[in-house]
Scaffold this active site. Structure first.
Site, PDB file in Angstrom:
ATOM      1  N   ASN A 295       0.883  -1.175   0.000  1.00  0.00           N
ATOM      2  CA  ASN A 295       0.000   0.000   0.000  1.00  0.00           C
ATOM      3  C   ASN A 295       0.918   1.222   0.000  1.00  0.00           C
ATOM      4  O   ASN A 295       1.604   1.493   0.989  1.00  0.00           O
ATOM      5  CB  ASN A 295      -0.913  -0.006   1.235  1.00  0.00           C
ATOM      6  CG  ASN A 295      -1.808   1.225   1.287  1.00  0.00           C
ATOM      7  OD1 ASN A 295      -1.409   2.314   0.898  1.00  0.00           O
ATOM      8  ND2 ASN A 295      -3.024   1.058   1.788  1.00  0.00           N
TER       9      ASN A 295
ATOM     10  N   GLU B 231      -3.988   1.843  -2.846  1.00  0.00           N
ATOM     11  CA  GLU B 231      -4.067   3.290  -2.560  1.00  0.00           C
ATOM     12  C   GLU B 231      -3.155   4.100  -3.474  1.00  0.00           C
ATOM     13  O   GLU B 231      -2.370   4.932  -2.998  1.00  0.00           O
ATOM     14  CB  GLU B 231      -3.760   3.584  -1.081  1.00  0.00           C
ATOM     15  CG  GLU B 231      -4.969   3.431  -0.180  1.00  0.00           C
ATOM     16  CD  GLU B 231      -4.877   4.271   1.085  1.00  0.00           C
ATOM     17  OE1 GLU B 231      -5.382   5.405   1.077  1.00  0.00           O
ATOM     18  OE2 GLU B 231      -4.295   3.803   2.075  1.00  0.00           O
TER      19      GLU B 231
ATOM     20  N   ASP C 158      -3.903  -4.841   1.079  1.00  0.00           N
ATOM     21  CA  ASP C 158      -4.204  -4.239   2.377  1.00  0.00           C
ATOM     22  C   ASP C 158      -5.592  -4.719   2.764  1.00  0.00           C
ATOM     23  O   ASP C 158      -6.588  -4.207   2.278  1.00  0.00           O
ATOM     24  CB  ASP C 158      -4.148  -2.709   2.260  1.00  0.00           C
ATOM     25  CG  ASP C 158      -4.508  -2.024   3.573  1.00  0.00           C
ATOM     26  OD1 ASP C 158      -4.837  -2.730   4.553  1.00  0.00           O
ATOM     27  OD2 ASP C 158      -4.472  -0.777   3.603  1.00  0.00           O
TER      28      ASP C 158
ATOM     29  N   ASN D 134      -6.848  -4.568   5.728  1.00  0.00           N
ATOM     30  CA  ASN D 134      -7.382  -3.797   6.852  1.00  0.00           C
ATOM     31  C   ASN D 134      -7.959  -4.708   7.930  1.00  0.00           C
ATOM     32  O   ASN D 134      -8.991  -4.416   8.546  1.00  0.00           O
ATOM     33  CB  ASN D 134      -8.416  -2.776   6.373  1.00  0.00           C
ATOM     34  CG  ASN D 134      -7.775  -1.419   6.046  1.00  0.00           C
ATOM     35  OD1 ASN D 134      -6.979  -0.894   6.827  1.00  0.00           O
ATOM     36  ND2 ASN D 134      -8.115  -0.862   4.901  1.00  0.00           N
TER      37      ASN D 134
ATOM     38  N   ASP E  77      -1.403  -6.237   6.060  1.00  0.00           N
ATOM     39  CA  ASP E  77      -1.161  -6.541   4.648  1.00  0.00           C
ATOM     40  C   ASP E  77      -0.812  -8.021   4.534  1.00  0.00           C
ATOM     41  O   ASP E  77       0.114  -8.489   5.202  1.00  0.00           O
ATOM     42  CB  ASP E  77      -0.026  -5.653   4.122  1.00  0.00           C
ATOM     43  CG  ASP E  77      -0.360  -4.177   4.280  1.00  0.00           C
ATOM     44  OD1 ASP E  77      -1.004  -3.618   3.377  1.00  0.00           O
ATOM     45  OD2 ASP E  77      -0.010  -3.600   5.341  1.00  0.00           O
TER      46      ASP E  77
ATOM     47  N   ASP F 160       2.969   4.758   4.905  1.00  0.00           N
ATOM     48  CA  ASP F 160       2.780   4.216   6.260  1.00  0.00           C
ATOM     49  C   ASP F 160       2.763   2.678   6.258  1.00  0.00           C
ATOM     50  O   ASP F 160       2.839   2.067   7.321  1.00  0.00           O
ATOM     51  CB  ASP F 160       1.549   4.813   6.964  1.00  0.00           C
ATOM     52  CG  ASP F 160       0.349   4.996   6.067  1.00  0.00           C
ATOM     53  OD1 ASP F 160       0.399   4.577   4.883  1.00  0.00           O
ATOM     54  OD2 ASP F 160      -0.655   5.562   6.534  1.00  0.00           O
ATOM     55  N   HIS F 161       2.699   2.072   5.073  1.00  0.00           N
ATOM     56  CA  HIS F 161       2.800   0.607   4.938  1.00  0.00           C
ATOM     57  C   HIS F 161       4.149   0.237   4.338  1.00  0.00           C
ATOM     58  O   HIS F 161       4.766   1.037   3.621  1.00  0.00           O
ATOM     59  CB  HIS F 161       1.729   0.070   3.990  1.00  0.00           C
ATOM     60  CG  HIS F 161       0.326   0.268   4.443  1.00  0.00           C
ATOM     61  ND1 HIS F 161      -0.484  -0.776   4.840  1.00  0.00           N
ATOM     62  CD2 HIS F 161      -0.436   1.384   4.526  1.00  0.00           C
ATOM     63  CE1 HIS F 161      -1.686  -0.304   5.153  1.00  0.00           C
ATOM     64  NE2 HIS F 161      -1.684   1.006   4.978  1.00  0.00           N
TER      65      HIS F 161
END
Length: 267
Positions: free
Chosen positions: A8, A35, A158, A160, A229, A258-259
């Site tokens: 991501n 994303e 991802d 989530n 992930d 951030d990933h």
DNA sequence: ATGTCGCGTGAAACGCGA
């Protein structure tokens, strides 16, 4: 050997320098991106193409957007998750990649809805959370259909979802979070119980290994992360699994997502 | 105790999503 990663990137345009650097260093054959936050035409296909990748994109303005990069020949199968024609979020793309002299691999790049906040002011489940749960049910049905094709497949992205309490730094604090609530975890388990293998967990069983660290409150420096992930493999793909891991180096770079990427190698 | 990004709008600072 085919090296497949999921990442991501939190905007491919903002991440282009970091992404190019990582692709050159890590040399994955296939990358599932989430994303990307741009429409198809705005994807930096020339810059990525220069590195030897074919590109398939299901883009969207501002939010969401997924893509698949492949050094191997690629054939797009789907640009949306079946099951709801009214869903206009770009959260799924699926393609066939063909290794030289090897068996085809079906790959799906998933950006599963976040689902937070899970409750309205009156305490009832929010539309965002219900959308997440419905999306997971569609994914379950689609995975059943893919199992019937008998192609080896890798469903990565991802999700989530923190599958268990050892997959995040603060289980108590996330008790009512959409990434940890029992309904979303139950649907993830249902998916796994179709007979899928978590590629990362097949080789890395220690608790508190993460793929995401919030930009806020010094989460990266404190290793306050979450494992959300995942690369889920069909039985045939699991038979070919040789290695897996998380590459934390891109998360430490300037202008990081951030990933960070999760990867696996198939024979 | 607090601490962040990225995007779009629209021209600077804000709201949204994460």
């Amino acid at each position: 050997m085919v090296k497949i990663a999921t990442w991501n990137v939190n905007s491919i345009k903002a991440r282009l320098p970091v992404a190019v650097k990582w692709l050159k260093q890590f040399q994955p054959d296939v990358v599932l991106l989430q994303e990307i936050k741009c429409v198809d035409e705005a994807f930096p296909a020339l810059e990525i193409g220069d590195l030897g990748y074919n590109v398939a994109v299901s883009g969207q303005k501002t939010y969401n957007g997924v893509a698949i990069l492949s050094k191997l020949p690629i054939e797009v199968e789907l640009t949306a998750l079946p099951g709801d024609a009214s869903d206009d979020h770009a959260r799924y793309i699926e393609a066939l990649v063909t290794p030289k002299g090897g068996k085809v691999v079906r790959v799906g790049s998933i950006y599963l809805p976040n689902g937070n906040p899970t409750r309205n002011d009156d305490g009832k489940d929010s539309d965002k959370y219900l959308y997440k749960l419905k999306w997971m049910e569609r994914l379950l049905h689609h995975t059943e259909a893919m199992l019937k094709t008998e192609d080896d497949f890798v469903l990565g992205g991802d999700y989530n979802i923190c599958p268990t309490d050892t997959d995040l730094y603060d289980p108590a604090g996330f008790k009512d979070d959409a990434l940890c609530r029992p309904e979303s975890r139950a649907r993830f388990r249902q998916l796994m119980y179709l007979g899928l293998t978590d590629a990362f967990r097949a080789f890395n069983t220690a608790p508190h290994l993460y793929s995401y660290w919030d930009y806020q409150r010094g989460a990266w420096a404190k290793d306050n992360g979450l494992l959300i992930d995942h690369l889920l493999l069909s039985p045939g793909a699991a038979d070919r699994l040789k290695a897996s891991g998380i590459d934390k180096t891109p998360r430490g770079m300037e202008k990081a997502s951030d990933h960070t990427p999760v990867w696996c190698e198939l024979d």
